[in-house]
Design a protein around this motif. Sequence first.
Motif, PDB file in Angstrom:
ATOM      1  N   TRP A   1       0.720  -1.198  -0.015  1.00  0.00           N
ATOM      2  CA  TRP A   1       0.079   0.045  -0.149  1.00  0.00           C
ATOM      3  C   TRP A   1       0.868   1.157  -0.057  1.00  0.00           C
ATOM      4  N   SER A   2       0.139   2.213  -0.369  1.00  0.00           N
ATOM      5  CA  SER A   2       1.073   3.597  -0.326  1.00  0.00           C
ATOM      6  C   SER A   2       0.049   4.127   1.011  1.00  0.00           C
ATOM      7  N   PHE A   3       0.519   5.106   1.592  1.00  0.00           N
ATOM      8  CA  PHE A   3      -0.249   5.719   2.908  1.00  0.00           C
ATOM      9  C   PHE A   3       0.524   6.842   3.144  1.00  0.00           C
ATOM     10  N   ARG A   4      -0.273   7.936   3.254  1.00  0.00           N
ATOM     11  CA  ARG A   4       0.356   9.479   3.612  1.00  0.00           C
ATOM     12  C   ARG A   4      -0.820  10.290   4.131  1.00  0.00           C
ATOM     13  N   PRO A   5      -0.540  11.159   5.012  1.00  0.00           N
ATOM     14  CA  PRO A   5      -1.524  12.221   5.382  1.00  0.00           C
ATOM     15  C   PRO A   5      -1.534  13.095   4.173  1.00  0.00           C
ATOM     16  N   GLU A   6      -2.866  13.806   4.241  1.00  0.00           N
ATOM     17  CA  GLU A   6      -3.256  14.766   3.124  1.00  0.00           C
ATOM     18  C   GLU A   6      -2.465  15.995   3.351  1.00  0.00           C
ATOM     19  N   LYS A   7      -2.447  16.355   4.569  1.00  0.00           N
ATOM     20  CA  LYS A   7      -1.782  17.610   5.123  1.00  0.00           C
ATOM     21  C   LYS A   7      -0.903  16.989   6.248  1.00  0.00           C
ATOM     22  N   PRO A   8       0.468  17.150   6.200  1.00  0.00           N
ATOM     23  CA  PRO A   8       1.570  16.481   7.204  1.00  0.00           C
ATOM     24  C   PRO A   8       1.524  17.120   8.355  1.00  0.00           C
ATOM     25  N   LEU A   9       1.141  18.549   8.323  1.00  0.00           N
ATOM     26  CA  LEU A   9       1.277  19.525   9.616  1.00  0.00           C
ATOM     27  C   LEU A   9       0.154  20.371   9.723  1.00  0.00           C
TER      28      LEU A   9
ATOM     29  N   GLN B   1      -1.937  23.283  12.538  1.00  0.00           N
ATOM     30  CA  GLN B   1      -1.625  23.951  13.732  1.00  0.00           C
ATOM     31  C   GLN B   1      -3.274  23.902  14.351  1.00  0.00           C
ATOM     32  N   VAL B   2      -3.721  23.381  15.576  1.00  0.00           N
ATOM     33  CA  VAL B   2      -4.749  23.477  16.252  1.00  0.00           C
ATOM     34  C   VAL B   2      -4.907  24.162  17.441  1.00  0.00           C
ATOM     35  N   HIS B   3      -6.158  24.490  17.693  1.00  0.00           N
ATOM     36  CA  HIS B   3      -6.356  25.236  19.099  1.00  0.00           C
ATOM     37  C   HIS B   3      -6.582  24.142  19.951  1.00  0.00           C
ATOM     38  N   ILE B   4      -5.992  24.327  21.273  1.00  0.00           N
ATOM     39  CA  ILE B   4      -6.328  23.208  22.161  1.00  0.00           C
ATOM     40  C   ILE B   4      -7.842  23.359  22.849  1.00  0.00           C
ATOM     41  N   GLY B   5      -8.546  22.143  22.891  1.00  0.00           N
ATOM     42  CA  GLY B   5      -9.789  21.881  23.127  1.00  0.00           C
ATOM     43  C   GLY B   5     -10.825  22.061  21.918  1.00  0.00           C
ATOM     44  N   GLU B   6     -10.280  22.524  20.849  1.00  0.00           N
ATOM     45  CA  GLU B   6     -11.275  22.348  19.763  1.00  0.00           C
ATOM     46  C   GLU B   6     -11.196  21.092  18.797  1.00  0.00           C
ATOM     47  N   ARG B   7     -12.606  20.667  18.172  1.00  0.00           N
ATOM     48  CA  ARG B   7     -12.468  19.485  17.563  1.00  0.00           C
ATOM     49  C   ARG B   7     -11.699  19.765  15.891  1.00  0.00           C
ATOM     50  N   ASN B   8     -10.863  18.641  15.684  1.00  0.00           N
ATOM     51  CA  ASN B   8     -10.079  18.881  14.535  1.00  0.00           C
ATOM     52  C   ASN B   8     -10.327  17.534  13.661  1.00  0.00           C
ATOM     53  N   MET B   9     -10.363  17.602  12.319  1.00  0.00           N
ATOM     54  CA  MET B   9     -10.225  16.472  11.430  1.00  0.00           C
ATOM     55  C   MET B   9      -8.916  16.573  10.437  1.00  0.00           C
ATOM     56  N   ALA B  10      -8.391  15.446  10.340  1.00  0.00           N
ATOM     57  CA  ALA B  10      -7.292  15.306   9.369  1.00  0.00           C
ATOM     58  C   ALA B  10      -7.412  13.853   8.533  1.00  0.00           C
ATOM     59  N   PHE B  11      -7.161  14.110   7.572  1.00  0.00           N
ATOM     60  CA  PHE B  11      -7.048  12.762   6.522  1.00  0.00           C
ATOM     61  C   PHE B  11      -6.119  12.297   6.050  1.00  0.00           C
ATOM     62  N   PHE B  12      -6.093  10.992   6.088  1.00  0.00           N
ATOM     63  CA  PHE B  12      -4.959  10.093   5.262  1.00  0.00           C
ATOM     64  C   PHE B  12      -5.314   9.535   4.232  1.00  0.00           C
ATOM     65  N   VAL B  13      -4.735   9.208   3.170  1.00  0.00           N
ATOM     66  CA  VAL B  13      -4.847   8.367   1.902  1.00  0.00           C
ATOM     67  C   VAL B  13      -4.181   7.353   1.966  1.00  0.00           C
ATOM     68  N   ALA B  14      -4.811   6.295   1.489  1.00  0.00           N
ATOM     69  CA  ALA B  14      -4.219   4.798   1.499  1.00  0.00           C
ATOM     70  C   ALA B  14      -4.630   4.481   0.049  1.00  0.00           C
ATOM     71  N   LYS B  15      -3.739   3.559  -0.531  1.00  0.00           N
ATOM     72  CA  LYS B  15      -3.929   3.146  -1.732  1.00  0.00           C
ATOM     73  C   LYS B  15      -3.518   1.610  -1.901  1.00  0.00           C
ATOM     74  N   ASN B  16      -4.192   0.757  -2.490  1.00  0.00           N
ATOM     75  CA  ASN B  16      -3.658  -0.768  -2.493  1.00  0.00           C
ATOM     76  C   ASN B  16      -3.074  -0.858  -3.888  1.00  0.00           C
ATOM     77  N   LEU B  17      -1.759  -1.122  -3.887  1.00  0.00           N
ATOM     78  CA  LEU B  17      -0.914  -1.298  -5.079  1.00  0.00           C
ATOM     79  C   LEU B  17      -0.878  -2.344  -5.699  1.00  0.00           C
ATOM     80  N   SER B  18      -1.551  -3.557  -5.180  1.00  0.00           N
ATOM     81  CA  SER B  18      -1.506  -4.793  -5.563  1.00  0.00           C
ATOM     82  C   SER B  18      -2.491  -4.975  -6.388  1.00  0.00           C
ATOM     83  N   SER B  19      -2.787  -6.359  -6.960  1.00  0.00           N
ATOM     84  CA  SER B  19      -3.698  -6.912  -7.924  1.00  0.00           C
ATOM     85  C   SER B  19      -4.867  -7.726  -7.278  1.00  0.00           C
TER      86      SER B  19
END
Length: 184
Positions: free
Chosen positions: A77-85, A87-105
């Motif tokens: 698989w390839s696997f990476r964060p969409e945004k590697p860094l 800045q978040v406010h402490i106590g605030e709900r946040n969301m981050a995305f990762f992308v995964a891809k199956n490189l096999s058949s």
Amino acid sequence: MTELAVRNRRAAAIAVLIALGMVALGFASVPLYRIFCQATGLNGTTSRVSEADVPKLASAATVMVRFDANVHPDLPWSFRPEKPLQQVHIGERNMAFFVAKNLSSRPITGRATFNVQPDQAGSWFKKIQCFCFTEQTLQPGEEVRMPVIFFVEPGMREDADAKDIQQITLSYTFYPVDSPAKGG
């Protein structure tokens, strides 16, 4: 039966019970350790919480969250964060995305393990939703976006061991699930 034979049998029975107890403890130690780490944040283990646990008021204070993505060599698989860094406010709900891809058949199932560094931040970093809570099956060539919903508890700034933390790293490693029934 002589008194010596009775004592020998009793000693043998006690030794067998101790050995069985040690085997049982060996099997139970991994889940018990995982539960302990999640409850205390030991070794950078985060806690799983619900949406209701998000603080009502976010702090003006911020912290940088770095996202790290790794794949075990046996998982094609390839696997990476969409945004590697982020800045978040402490106590605030946040969301981050990762992308995964199956490189096999072929379909492959993977499971992510995670860690938070520095270790002192683990008990303050809370996940509401994460792809790491379940196994992920990707079809051949399939690419998916996977969210992580999290917040950093405001109490971190009052903790003597964590108050000076400026950057938290959330690290994931995907491993293949060794289950022929799931194509892994």
